[in-house]
Design an enzyme around this catalytic site. Structure first.
Site, PDB file in Angstrom:
ATOM      1  N   ASN A 164      20.310 -20.574  78.307  1.00  0.00           N
ATOM      2  CA  ASN A 164      21.125 -21.089  77.449  1.00  0.00           C
ATOM      3  C   ASN A 164      19.789 -22.906  77.403  1.00  0.00           C
ATOM      4  O   ASN A 164      20.826 -23.317  78.709  1.00  0.00           O
ATOM      5  CB  ASN A 164      21.960 -21.334  76.209  1.00  0.00           C
ATOM      6  CG  ASN A 164      21.220 -21.679  75.214  1.00  0.00           C
ATOM      7  OD1 ASN A 164      21.093 -21.164  73.726  1.00  0.00           O
ATOM      8  ND2 ASN A 164      22.029 -23.139  75.050  1.00  0.00           N
ATOM      9  N   GLU A 165      19.044 -22.419  76.831  1.00  0.00           N
ATOM     10  CA  GLU A 165      18.242 -23.632  76.925  1.00  0.00           C
ATOM     11  C   GLU A 165      17.722 -24.550  78.649  1.00  0.00           C
ATOM     12  O   GLU A 165      18.222 -25.804  78.913  1.00  0.00           O
ATOM     13  CB  GLU A 165      18.994 -24.904  76.221  1.00  0.00           C
ATOM     14  CG  GLU A 165      19.073 -24.375  74.805  1.00  0.00           C
ATOM     15  CD  GLU A 165      19.791 -25.842  74.299  1.00  0.00           C
ATOM     16  OE1 GLU A 165      20.411 -26.965  74.980  1.00  0.00           O
ATOM     17  OE2 GLU A 165      20.161 -25.841  73.005  1.00  0.00           O
ATOM     18  N   ASN A 166      17.325 -23.260  79.370  1.00  0.00           N
ATOM     19  CA  ASN A 166      17.150 -23.741  81.075  1.00  0.00           C
ATOM     20  C   ASN A 166      15.863 -24.405  81.059  1.00  0.00           C
ATOM     21  O   ASN A 166      15.177 -24.653  82.874  1.00  0.00           O
ATOM     22  CB  ASN A 166      17.525 -22.142  81.473  1.00  0.00           C
ATOM     23  CG  ASN A 166      18.124 -21.344  81.279  1.00  0.00           C
ATOM     24  OD1 ASN A 166      18.275 -20.464  80.132  1.00  0.00           O
ATOM     25  ND2 ASN A 166      18.945 -21.645  82.223  1.00  0.00           N
TER      26      ASN A 166
ATOM     27  N   ARG B 117      17.569 -17.795  74.954  1.00  0.00           N
ATOM     28  CA  ARG B 117      16.799 -19.048  74.404  1.00  0.00           C
ATOM     29  C   ARG B 117      16.466 -20.098  74.632  1.00  0.00           C
ATOM     30  O   ARG B 117      17.057 -20.903  75.150  1.00  0.00           O
ATOM     31  CB  ARG B 117      18.180 -19.130  72.958  1.00  0.00           C
ATOM     32  CG  ARG B 117      17.549 -20.518  72.079  1.00  0.00           C
ATOM     33  CD  ARG B 117      18.715 -20.957  71.399  1.00  0.00           C
ATOM     34  NE  ARG B 117      17.799 -22.306  70.724  1.00  0.00           N
ATOM     35  CZ  ARG B 117      18.324 -23.312  71.127  1.00  0.00           C
ATOM     36  NH1 ARG B 117      18.916 -23.259  72.299  1.00  0.00           N
ATOM     37  NH2 ARG B 117      17.401 -24.463  70.053  1.00  0.00           N
TER      38      ARG B 117
ATOM     39  N   ARG C 208      21.561 -25.170  80.705  1.00  0.00           N
ATOM     40  CA  ARG C 208      21.562 -26.987  80.929  1.00  0.00           C
ATOM     41  C   ARG C 208      21.315 -27.105  82.382  1.00  0.00           C
ATOM     42  O   ARG C 208      21.997 -26.593  82.990  1.00  0.00           O
ATOM     43  CB  ARG C 208      22.436 -28.027  79.440  1.00  0.00           C
ATOM     44  CG  ARG C 208      21.676 -27.409  78.809  1.00  0.00           C
ATOM     45  CD  ARG C 208      22.421 -28.175  77.778  1.00  0.00           C
ATOM     46  NE  ARG C 208      22.037 -28.800  76.236  1.00  0.00           N
ATOM     47  CZ  ARG C 208      22.442 -29.169  75.397  1.00  0.00           C
ATOM     48  NH1 ARG C 208      22.853 -30.212  75.276  1.00  0.00           N
ATOM     49  NH2 ARG C 208      21.978 -29.646  73.973  1.00  0.00           N
TER      50      ARG C 208
END
Length: 808
Positions: free
Chosen positions: A425-427, A464, A389
């Protein structure tokens, strides 16, 4: 019997402390005792080390506390409902007896993980620093120790011991990964083990083992490479032991003349393959000799062949394997990230007993002990770096990400359990920087992907939830939360198929939902639609265990009908703390686990076990549901989760029939009965038939037909759990004294001695502020400081406070 052998092997191995971490040697000393800690910054390193000249002197403050390692700054305040968790510096100090048995050798402090920025001092000299809370690293204290020994202070004040100080800092920093926008705490402290390590001047910096085999396991090929220090040994012996412990290969490695790599290659006919059902591990023992000294180091490895089929399933050793997975954070009630080895072993055994064969370690490199347990137990692994993030920072930020990726791959390369390296993750989630550029994120993702393939060509890459980068990595997981963040759980099959079609190689990480332990709901049918058939349970549901077991059940049943599915990993195995969820029923706790934060199973744990485990099991839903409700003579559904071929249900001694298991008969794979409960106590018993085995489970439930109005009073009761602990329960009743079984008021507990309350645990019985579950809230109270008075009030102060005395 195969599963039993695995468990026995695991229990035996748990008796051994082996060293497979950063520094390749079997001889390491865990530094767990005789530490002092202070949770604040100090004015200087001299203020940490200066002598105390007498009682009442200014040097006596600030006060330090004695702690043992591992230790976390945020063991309790991460889930304290009244404060933000501490983010800032803290100091540790100790004194060590240093006695290196190797003449001319080196002395290291080995850190298995420390959060998040760390500085190491020998007396007043800084000798190392590190940024990153999850990768392993070392500090060479050899020269600083020898220099301090020449200082008279060493003998006169410290008696020849070496004073060590360590500063950890988990302050917010947008130029550091992971982002503070992540849905987990960025803990501070020495929350993994710190080891004292002695090595001779000649020692390996790294040992890399590549063990490969063809799809049918006809032949195994092994290459072993030792990267040595600049000092050359005289002799290097290598022995290979079979999974049974028999020596099958001995090699005399060539000793390099200077800092270089020494390697060997050999083949094995029909090696025993590693798999979740048979996690066969070979052992490599290396003895390095020179100048009369010998260093011994041990590594384990396994042979397996795997592939992710394009637009298709996952294959292990030539056979399709459905990945049945979960997730894990390094987090536990009462300790934060500072889990002991025993805690980690217990948790991983719970995961294996549930029947999982796959785990995603979210969202950072985890303790090497966890990877060793995955190797031993047979759990395939997706491990990732904490680029999570917030966007993309500058060069310092990017260099940390590169370094942590390289460290993760180099440090955990030899583990056969690992099949995927995660790049992030969730970039696609912005917020840490004023601007957010997809092109920059794509470019950096491509750089990391190339680096991963260069460091380890044998394992695919994965991310993801970042659709604009899904074409970069080898395997991709979109975000699919059927029944929780969107749509209904009955839409899962359609959503999963769409996800598979939208990427080349598909895997599904993160699905499930929150459940408040102890909250249950009766099904209501309106216009032929069940009250459990709702959209977006996060917003529109009750967070009950009754809803979440059905969501899990539906997903698992559908996965059995997807021959193209690689597999999935539900989110998450255990409840964990997060700074982003202060309004949750247990404040600051992500409650998507199938066990509570202390490892206590919720009802949903047994749903997974009934689908995944090979060991016979039987569980009646409702062990934590003491009171059901409805109209007289109204039928109620009773669910039994079991992997037995047949189950028979008895209610008040009367058989309700025997049913056969059918995983497509929803819910509970056909083990559901509609029965009439009598008002008052009901005895419910189930018998499972599994060949010659008979399994039994029983519960007792009260059936309440009396209706209730809004809560008007809090009533407190106490029940002894053991000689030292009582459970205080706050019951919400209406003006007629009838328990309000749908009440969700937040209850706040207090005590005349706050230390008597088991608070800040983030569990259903260990939180001073908690939302009622079926009109009931609970907290554990220690009797050590009794007599005490415990209070309870609702957070909105609409009800009169209640009090109860706890006697010794």
């Amino acid at each position: 019997m195969r599963t039993l052998r695995i468990l026995l092997s695991f229990l035996f191995s748990s008796l051994l402390l082996q060293a497979y971490a950063l520094i390749p040697t079997d001889s390491k000393q865990r530094l767990t005792e005789h530490w002092e800690f202070i949770r604040q910054d100090m004015g200087s390193i001299w203020e940490v080390m200066r002598p105390i000249t007498g009682a009442g002197k200014p040097e006596t403050v600030p006060l330090w506390q004695e702690v043992t390692l591992p230790h976390c700054f945020n063991a309790e305040d991460a889930v304290d409902p009244d404060v933000n968790y501490y983010q800032g510096p803290g100091w540790y100090r100790t004194m060590l007896n240093i006695d290196n048995p190797y003449k001319g050798g080196r002395v290291y402090l080995e850190f298995e993980g420390a959060g998040q920025k760390t500085e190491v001092y020998v007396y007043t000299t800084q000798i190392a620093s590190h940024t990153g809370g999850y990768d392993e690293w070392k500090a060479d204290i050899t020269d600083a120790v020898e220099q301090f020994r020449s200082n008279p202070v060493c003998r006169e004040r410290f008696g020849g011991k070496i004073p060590i100080a360590i500063r950890c800092d988990n302050s917010r920093d947008t130029e550091m990964i992971p982002s503070d926008m992540s849905d987990f705490n960025l803990y501070g402290g020495l929350y993994r083990y710190v080891n004292l390590v002695y090595v001779p001047a000649f020692h390996p910096e790294r040992i890399r083992i590549n063990a490969s085999t063809d799809e049918k396991g006809q032949q195994g090929e092994v290459s072993i490479e030792l990267q040595m220090t600049e000092h050359a040994p005289q002799k290097m012996d290598l022995r290979i032991l079979s999974p049974e412990g028999k020596e099958i290969k001995q090699v005399l490695l060539p000793a390099p003349s200077q800092a270089a790599a020494s390697s060997c290659r050999f083949t094995l006919k029909r090696p025993k393959l590693w798999s979740p059902d048979s996690p066969n591990l070979y052992t490599c023992i290396i003895e390095i000799t020179g100048n009369g000294d010998t260093l011994r180091t041990t590594e384990r490895f396994g042979f397996r062949h795997f592939r992710f089929e394009e637009k298709g399933p996952f294959y292990l050793n030539g056979k399709r394997l459905l990945l049945r997975g979960t997730h894990r954070h390094e987090d536990h009630a009462g300790v934060g990230a500072a889990l002991t080895e025993e805690m980690m072993r217990t948790e991983m055994q719970q995961i294996k007993t549930m029947g999982a064969n796959f785990i995603r370690l979210g969202h950072y490199q985890q303790s090497d002990l966890i990877l060793r347990l995955c190797d031993e137990l047979g759990l395939l692994v997706w491990e990732e770096i904490p680029w999570c993030r917030g966007g993309l920072g500058g060069e310092k930020y990017r260099e940390q990400a590169r370094r942590m990726l390289a460290n993760m791959i180099n440090q955990h390369h030899n583990h056969p359990s690992i099949i995927l390296w995660g790049m992030g993750n969730e970039n696609d989630w912005p917020g840490d920087f004023e601007s957010f550029h997809k092109d920059s994120i794509r470019a950096f993702m491509s750089e990391l992907n190339a680096l991963s393939h260069r460091l380890d060509p044998t394992r695919p890459t994965v991310i993801r939830r970042c659709d604009f980068c899904k074409d970069i990595v080898d395997v991709y997981s979109p975000t699919i939360w059927a029944g929780w963040y969107g749509r209904r759980f009955r839409d899962y099959h359609e959503m999963e198929a769409a996800g598979m079609k939208g990427t080349t190689r598909f895997i599904h990480a993160e699905w499930g939902g929150d459940s408040h332990a102890g909250r249950h709901a009766e099904e209501q049918i309106t216009a032929n639609r069940s009250s459990f058939d709702i959209e977006a349970g996060d917003r529109n549901g009750d967070w009950s265990e009754s809803y979440i077991i059905r969501l899990f059940d539906w997903h698992l049943k559908e996965q059995e009908t997807m021959p193209w599915l690689t597999g999935s990993a539900f989110w998450t195995f255990k409840d964990f703390s997060t700074p982003l969820r202060p309004q949750n029923p247990i404040p600051y706790v992500n409650q998507k686990g199938v066990v509570q934060r202390d490892g206590t199973p919720k009802e949903s744990y047994y749903v997974f076990q009934s689908y995944w485990s090979n060991l016979p099991m039987l569980h009646i839903y409702g062990h934590t549901w003491p009171v059901r409700w409805g109209k007289p003579e109204e039928t109620k559904e009773i669910l039994v989760y079991s992997n037995c071929p047949e189950v028979e249900l008895f209610v008040n001694g009367v058989s309700q029939g025997r049913k056969k298991r059918n995983c497509q008969d929803f819910p509970a794979a056909g083990f559901h009965w509609n029965v009439v409960l009598k008002e008052g106590d009901n005895d419910i018993e189930a018998t499972g038939y599994h060949g010659k085995f008979r399994l039994n489970d029983k519960i007792q439930q009260v059936y309440q037909t009396q209706t209730w109005e809004k809560p008007a009073e809090i009533r407190l009761t106490q029940t002894a759990l053991d000689p030292e602990t009582v459970l205080v329960q706050a019951e919400l009743v209406d003006k007629n004294g009838v328990r309000c079984l749908d009440a969700r008021n937040f209850i706040e507990f207090g005590c005349t001695d706050s230390k008597a309350l088991l608070r800040n645990q983030g569990t259903a019985r260990g939180s001073s502020r908690i939302q009622a579950a079926n009109g009931l809230a609970s907290i554990c109270v220690s009797k050590r400081n009794a007599p005490v008075v415990v209070s309870a009030c609702d957070s909105k102060r609409t009800l009169k406070s209640a009090f109860i005395s706890i006697a010794r």
